[in-house]
Design an enzyme around this catalytic site. Structure first.
Site, PDB file in Angstrom:
ATOM      1  N   SER A   1      -6.746   4.681  33.399  1.00 14.41           N
ATOM      2  CA  SER A   1      -6.281   6.077  32.431  1.00 14.41           C
ATOM      3  C   SER A   1      -6.020   5.129  30.827  1.00 14.41           C
ATOM      4  O   SER A   1      -5.588   6.206  30.107  1.00 14.41           O
ATOM      5  CB  SER A   1      -4.701   6.628  32.691  1.00 14.41           C
ATOM      6  OG  SER A   1      -4.940   7.296  33.934  1.00 14.41           O
TER       7      SER A   1
ATOM      8  N   THR B   1       1.177  -3.126  30.875  1.00 14.09           N
ATOM      9  CA  THR B   1       0.183  -2.720  30.122  1.00 14.09           C
ATOM     10  C   THR B   1       0.531  -2.723  28.916  1.00 14.09           C
ATOM     11  O   THR B   1       1.775  -2.541  28.400  1.00 14.09           O
ATOM     12  CB  THR B   1      -0.665  -1.125  30.522  1.00 14.09           C
ATOM     13  OG1 THR B   1      -0.683  -1.095  31.945  1.00 14.09           O
ATOM     14  CG2 THR B   1      -1.645  -0.965  29.863  1.00 14.09           C
TER      15      THR B   1
END
Ligand code: GLU
Length: 594
Positions: free
Chosen positions: A479, A414
């Site tokens: 998230s 990420t």
């Protein structure tokens, strides 16, 4: 919000301050900063942000930062720069993000005050089922048995999302935004220490032949640091997308190659189809916003849990005078602040795990979760002297969760970038292929995501359904927390976000509080040791001075663990029209501006 953001903000702010904020607001002080890039030799708590007058990009890799800055210098918009930087990241930070994955993009249009939230999260293919990650005995697969191969691959959304944003906010031609990535892919880039380490430490990259052939030499050794790695396949893929648009990816030979690769996942084939790819749609969502003291903080709502959870934590902390708990000279947060933030995070994560999933499939009580009255009642459960231990979900909007609690992912993948262009438009974008190197399957020079393992593996627990169970077309709960903060004139003051799985939320909250409440320089806010709580023991960043707070936190009833916490926070703080950029030294990030 959206188009009205600018005009209604001052009014709303007055109302909000009257309704729930405590009187700790004060003017934002200008952080001290130097024009040079943050120096690695300085003590972590002494590094300073990069300063710029006009435009800036803060992103996870220097090649990507240069590509983004070149676009900004050429008169490109923040969105143009984001696309150029993202294409380069696909090449030089392949473990983290790319066109084989998805993401969430927040865009602020300085001209009309429009705040847009583009959802480019992967979707589950039509063949997905709630029990797709259970074995024949009805037990959850071991995590990496599910990750590696085709089963975990969701329909990638990053490219459609970037295309949608470019159509609305691009200034430069689409094809131009691919030039740097194509040139670097053909000419090669030097393998960094981080990429080398991650390849060397990965147990699954060799399972699929194409992936192994790219990341290792003929003897099976990972390419050494400094090796010039070329990716002609990616260059060819990007050329097709540059001329044919995202359609060249979602239909035709590239789409066919993705389908074939997924169906041949060794030991773990998946059912991605051409129809799944061509049906993919970016969704423009309503941003999730909450007043925090004198600021309006906006994040990404479901299917990400990032926005609601970040905002719930801040909303509860509004009941406490965090401004009086500034870090000392050592740059360490005050133990009282770590305790309070951890307690608010416990309560917010209890709600997150019980309520949040893709709201197109599950009713999420978002408004109730952000209701100031509800957050004040939740905050009243926090004691300054004793941890509440494991928190139970509340009843936002009077709703009791019908769902069993879900789980949380963690990762080294990420990426987050923050950009401000010369017209004051801002981008806060987090993109991901989920696990480091995603599904480990490569096609057309890029890695395919494993984002479907962000669904809960068990569709039911003790006979109760789980909100975040897989279903066809559903987007797995995330998230990721791309965040934009506004002042009472509706001007953007902060863009921030991070990778880190469900710890992203804690990393972002830490940086928001350090920058807003403690008026810290953004680089020092990022460098401040991490601490997170996910309704678990409180985690302190291993190998940093924050470990010295462990005993005091234990005395407050906190169970303490130390963990490596490799955040990748990339932010821009705007003070009196001056841009201050910070980049996370825990990865390879850099901020560049003019
Ligand atoms: N897949 C995770 C999410 O969407 C992010 C993983 C990571 O940050 O490494 O929340």
């Amino acid at each position: 919000m959206n188009k009205l953001l600018k005009s209604i903000l001052p009014v709303l702010l007055v109302l909000s301050v009257g309704a729930c904020a405590k009187p700790t607001a004060r003017p934002v002080a200008e952080p001290k900063a130097q024009p040079e890039a943050a120096t690695a030799s300085a003590q972590p708590h002494q590094r300073q942000s990069v300063r710029a007058e006009k435009s800036m990009i803060s992103v996870a890799n220097p090649h990507a930062a240069r590509a983004g800055r070149a676009i900004l210098r050429a008169g490109g918009s923040a969105i143009d720069a984001a696309i150029a930087a993202q294409m380069v990241l696909n090449l030089v930070e392949p473990q983290s993000s790319g066109i084989g994955g998805g993401g969430f993009l927040m865009h602020f249009n300085a001209k009309n005050g429009d705040l847009a939230a583009y959802d480019g999260r992967e979707t589950a293919p039509a063949s997905a089922t709630p029990d797709m990650f259970l074995n024949t005995d009805g037990q959850p697969l071991a995590f990496f048995d599910a990750v590696v191969g085709g089963l975990s691959v969701g329909v990638p959304g990053a490219l459609r999302m970037l295309e949608a944003a470019h159509k609305e906010h691009g200034l430069l031609p689409w094809a131009k935004l691919f030039e740097d990535a194509i040139r670097l892919a053909e000419g090669g880039f030097t393998v960094s220490e981080r990429l080398h380490k991650l390849v060397a430490g990965d147990r699954y990259l060799k399972r699929h032949r194409t992936t192994a052939a790219y990341f290792y030499d003929d003897t099976g050794a990972p390419w050494p640091v400094g090796h010039i790695l070329k990716n002609p396949e990616l260059a060819a893929t990007l050329r097709q997308i540059a001329t044919g648009g995202a359609d060249a990816f979602y239909q035709g030979p590239i789409a066919q190659a993705m389908v074939d690769t997924v169906s041949h996942g060794i030991g773990n084939p998946g059912g991605l189809s051409l129809a799944d790819l061509s049906a993919y749609k970016t969704i423009k969502r309503e941003p999730a916003c909450l007043f925090y003291r004198k600021w309006l903080v906006c994040g990404f709502g479901p299917p990400s849990s990032g926005g609601l959870t970040t905002l719930q934590i801040l909303g509860m902390l509004q009941s406490f005078d965090l401004g009086s708990m500034k870090p000392g000279k050592d740059g360490l947060p005050d133990v009282r602040a770590v305790h309070l933030i951890s307690e608010a995070a416990r309560l917010a994560f209890a709600d997150r795990n019980a309520f949040i999933a893709d709201e197109d499939f599950v009713a999420v009580p978002s408004a109730g979760m952000l209701d100031p009255g509800y957050l004040e009642r939740r905050a009243a459960e926090i004691s300054t002297s004793r941890s509440i231990g494991r928190a139970a979900p509340g009843t936002p909007g009077g709703k009791t969760s019908q769902f069993a609690p879900g789980t949380s992912s963690l990762g080294l993948s990420t990426t987050h970038m923050s950009i401000v262009d010369a017209n004051g438009n801002a981008v806060s974008m987090t993109t991901s292929i989920e696990n480091a190197f995603g599904s480990r399957m490569m096609v057309g020079g890029f890695l395919l995501n494993n984002q479907l393992t962000d669904f809960n593996f068990r569709p039911t627990v003790d006979g109760r359904p789980v909100a975040n169970a897989a279903a066809p077309g559903k987007r797995p709960r995330s998230s990721m927390s791309p965040t934009l903060v506004f002042d009472n004139q509706g001007r953007v003051v902060l863009a921030i976000g991070s990778p880190g799985g469900s710890r992203i939320i804690g990393y972002v909250v830490k940086t928001l509080i350090a920058t807003l409440d403690w008026e810290m320089d953004i680089q020092q806010a990022i460098d401040m040791p991490n601490f997170t709580n996910r309704n678990t023991p409180t985690d302190l960043e291993q190998g940093t001075a924050i470990e010295t707070l462990a005993d005091k936190l234990k005395a407050l009833g906190q169970e303490i663990r130390t963990r490596p916490m490799t955040s990748g926070l990339h932010g821009i703080h705007i003070v009196d029209g001056v841009l201050f950029g910070g980049a996370d030294q825990r990865r390879e990030g850099v901020a560049l501006g003019d």
